[in-house]
Enzyme design. Structure first.
Site, PDB file in Angstrom:
ATOM      1  N   ASP A  87       0.877  -1.153   0.000  1.00 44.99           N
ATOM      2  CA  ASP A  87       0.000   0.000   0.000  1.00 44.99           C
ATOM      3  C   ASP A  87       0.923   1.214   0.000  1.00 44.99           C
ATOM      4  OD1 ASP A  87      -2.075   1.766   0.345  1.00 44.99           O
ATOM      5  OD2 ASP A  87      -2.177   1.461   2.529  1.00 44.99           O
ATOM      6  N   LYS A 179      23.411  -2.098 -24.627  1.00 40.18           N
ATOM      7  CA  LYS A 179      23.317  -2.592 -26.015  1.00 40.18           C
ATOM      8  C   LYS A 179      24.701  -3.029 -26.490  1.00 40.18           C
ATOM      9  CE  LYS A 179      19.220   0.080 -27.247  1.00 40.18           C
ATOM     10  NZ  LYS A 179      18.154  -0.792 -27.732  1.00 40.18           N
ATOM     11  N   GLU A 213      12.514   5.917 -34.342  1.00 42.30           N
ATOM     12  CA  GLU A 213      11.560   4.861 -34.017  1.00 42.30           C
ATOM     13  C   GLU A 213      10.350   4.976 -34.926  1.00 42.30           C
ATOM     14  OE1 GLU A 213      11.434   3.804 -29.591  1.00 42.30           O
ATOM     15  OE2 GLU A 213      11.473   5.987 -29.610  1.00 42.30           O
ATOM     16  N   ASP A 232      12.954  12.173 -22.750  1.00 37.32           N
ATOM     17  CA  ASP A 232      12.754  10.730 -22.888  1.00 37.32           C
ATOM     18  C   ASP A 232      13.964  10.042 -23.522  1.00 37.32           C
ATOM     19  OD1 ASP A 232      11.053   8.393 -22.695  1.00 37.32           O
ATOM     20  OD2 ASP A 232      10.789   8.502 -24.876  1.00 37.32           O
ATOM     21  N   HIS A 237      19.774   8.526 -23.219  1.00 33.85           N
ATOM     22  CA  HIS A 237      20.346   7.618 -24.221  1.00 33.85           C
ATOM     23  C   HIS A 237      21.304   8.309 -25.195  1.00 33.85           C
ATOM     24  CE1 HIS A 237      17.335   5.152 -22.491  1.00 33.85           C
ATOM     25  NE2 HIS A 237      16.340   5.436 -23.303  1.00 33.85           N
ATOM     26  N   LYS A 337       9.682   9.854 -32.778  1.00 40.74           N
ATOM     27  CA  LYS A 337       8.676   8.800 -32.904  1.00 40.74           C
ATOM     28  C   LYS A 337       8.079   8.906 -34.302  1.00 40.74           C
ATOM     29  CE  LYS A 337       8.723   7.784 -28.427  1.00 40.74           C
ATOM     30  NZ  LYS A 337       9.467   6.595 -27.970  1.00 40.74           N
TER      31      LYS A 337
HETATM   32  C1  BG6 Z   1      12.842   4.325 -23.643  1.00 38.19           C
HETATM   33  C2  BG6 Z   1      11.882   5.431 -23.956  1.00 38.19           C
HETATM   34  O1  BG6 Z   1      13.773   4.756 -22.685  1.00 38.19           O
HETATM   35  O2  BG6 Z   1      13.531   3.928 -24.800  1.00 38.19           O
HETATM   36  C3  BG6 Z   1      10.915   5.011 -25.044  1.00 38.19           C
HETATM   37  O3  BG6 Z   1      11.148   5.804 -22.804  1.00 38.19           O
HETATM   38  C4  BG6 Z   1      11.687   4.470 -26.245  1.00 38.19           C
HETATM   39  O4  BG6 Z   1      10.078   6.095 -25.442  1.00 38.19           O
HETATM   40  C5  BG6 Z   1      12.702   3.426 -25.822  1.00 38.19           C
HETATM   41  O5  BG6 Z   1      10.733   3.910 -27.142  1.00 38.19           O
HETATM   42  C6  BG6 Z   1      13.565   3.020 -26.979  1.00 38.19           C
HETATM   43  O6  BG6 Z   1      14.355   1.913 -26.603  1.00 38.19           O
HETATM   44  P1  BG6 Z   1      14.910   0.917 -27.712  1.00 38.19           P
HETATM   45  O7  BG6 Z   1      15.764  -0.036 -26.942  1.00 38.19           O
HETATM   46  O8  BG6 Z   1      13.725   0.274 -28.364  1.00 38.19           O
HETATM   47  O9  BG6 Z   1      15.686   1.753 -28.687  1.00 38.19           O
END
Ligand code: BG6
Length: 483
Positions: A87, A179, A213, A232, A237, A337
């Protein structure tokens, strides 16, 4: 090394990340003999599930996404799973007592608290764990992204977690670091002789880092409206890829040595502030095209708000690193995206030869592909066969990991979980790294927040708004597109 017995406690244990990434990765670890027989996985959620319910859920939802060649191994894996209902922030202490009961007498095991829950829960959960007496010297905590939404919120989270755990116990995940190609980048740079002498502004014209993506954001508006592509994907990344591309050679393959070099790169990033933000950054948002809905029409979400209209689903940035090696070399970052392809890559574009004696040559290019198919390609000039005039042609010297190595390429989370269980933080972000990254991102966010214009529209399924092409085009450069 030896495989220690561990208790892995996953907050957000029945969530999307857990079901799609963590549990499949743990199953792979189990299958490859990287979990000790007694290692347990304890999922925490509000779900009110018994162990057997949770095992049933994993059997139904995860089994088909992993290769189960031996049903006994799958059963062994399910047998490791437990579920505890908590909880969150509530008065009911039953869940915490239940967890304490499960962990009682197991203080000699490694203990990993994996916070795959929203960042506002990180501090409170750590405090609860400490109050329940569950934080042992052999404990570690794993923090999922997003680590805050700007520098002050990241510092607050780091302070809160840091009040309970030592920095050496804190593992901040950026799954891009797990990766295969990303780790190969360091090997490519520092285990080969021929690259490092030309890895600088004398020979390199610019670098492009792309994470494109095809997916949109269906059902994610609640999160995405307040994140956007910069938070994001870029803050974590893309900047991580930039640091590994640009860092100086560390003296040893050591957790602190590598992270020390990475943080120096982040500190050397030239701030983009004020009116420069318009010149060096681009924001885009996808609009409906064909069968693909626009960002504002994505199904399964709350209705769009003003934040939805202002959020970027695409961004491109021209970054610069102010140090001896990289002065004057632009690092172009791009992510979006609903682009036409799913492709993450680092492209190192070399300069022209100093003096050309053949017509029609083009400069060398090194492409490090993270996905879809991990590989490294070096584009060289070669002579087309023939007895007539010399004709040059760019030919790729290609290394495909899939074709060269028979071993399966592990998923990023497998690698990272293995490292967490082994207590190796090299591939995790240190506090100063995360904060240096936010320090560079914040002024861009500020300028965007007060910008009168909305993000530039781009039709779903295209490579982003016109501005992204102008960002390179005005210096005679172009994005590396699929050939
Ligand atoms: C995540 C993001 O950290 O990484 C997502 O929040 C994104 O929005 C994803 O789609 C992409 O990861 P990968 O490994 O598919 O490139």
């Amino acid at each position: 090394g030896p495989v220690h017995t561990a208790d892995l406690v996953v907050f957000g244990g029945t969530g999307d990340l857990s079901l799609r990434k963590l549990l499949p990765a743990l199953y792979h670890c189990d299958r490859d003999g990287r979990l000790s027989p007694e290692t347990r996985v304890i999922a925490m959620s509000r779900g009110g599930l018994a162990d057997s319910d949770f095992r049933g859920k994993v059997d139904a939802e995860v089994r088909d996404s992993v290769p189960v060649d031996d049903p006994a191994v799958w059963q062994r894996f399910l047998g490791r799973l437990h579920h505890v209902s908590v909880d969150v922030g509530g008065a009911d202490r039953t869940g915490w007592h239940h967890l304490a009961g499960l962990l009682a007498g197991q203080e000699d095991r490694d203990r990993v608290f994996y916070l795959a829950s929203p960042p506002r829960t990180f501090g409170p959960f750590c405090r609860e764990l400490a109050e329940a007496g569950l934080v042992t010297p052999r404990s570690r905590v794993v923090l999922e992204k997003p680590l805050g939404h700007d520098l002050p919120s990241a510092q607050r989270i780091n302070d809160e977690v840091g009040a309970i755990f030592d920095e050496r116990q804190i593992f901040r995940i950026d799954h891009y670091l797990g990766k295969e190609t990303v780790q190969n980048l360091l090997v490519l740079r520092f285990a080969n002789a021929f690259l490092e002498p030309v890895w600088n502004s004398l020979w390199i014209d610019h670098v492009q880092i792309t994470a494109a993506e095809t997916v949109g954001t269906p059902g994610r508006r609640g999160y995405y409206d307040h994140a956007g592509a910069l938070r994001d994907m870029v803050q974590n990344h893309l900047l991580q890829l930039l640091t590994l591309t640009a860092m100086e050679p560390p003296a040893q393959n050591d957790r602190e040595a590598i992270r020390d070099e990475k943080v120096k790169v982040l500190q050397a990033l030239r701030p983009i502030t004020g009116s420069e933000v318009d010149r060096f950054t681009v924001r885009g948002q996808y609009t409906g095209a064909g069968d693909l809905p626009g960002y504002l029409d994505e199904p399964g979400s709350t209705p769009p708000t003003e934040s939805s209209r202002r959020v970027e689903t695409f961004t491109a940035i021209r970054a610069e690193i102010r140090n001896w090696r990289w002065a004057g070399v632009p690092f172009y970052l791009r992510t979006g995206k609903r682009m036409p392809y799913r492709r993450s890559e680092i492209v190192v574009q070399f300069k022209d030869v100093p003096h050309s004696i053949f017509p029609g040559g083009s400069p060398n290019r090194l492409v490090l592909r993270l996905q879809p198919e991990e590989g490294i390609e070096l584009h060289l000039m070669a002579k087309e066969p023939g007895a007539g005039e010399v004709t040059l042609k760019p030919v790729p010297m290609a290394l495909s990991f899939g074709k060269t190595f028979t071993a399966r390429v592990p998923e990023a989370y497998e690698r990272l979980l293995t490292d967490v269980l082994a207590g190796n933080p090299t591939l995790f972000m240190r506090r100063d790294e995360v904060e240096a990254a936010w320090r560079w991102i914040d002024p861009i966010l500020d300028a965007w927040r007060s910008a009168p214009a909305l993000p530039e529209p781009y039709p779903a399924g295209t490579t982003g708004p016109a501005g992204a092409h102008e960002l390179l085009g005005r210096s005679g450069r172009a994005w590396h597109e699929e050939e």
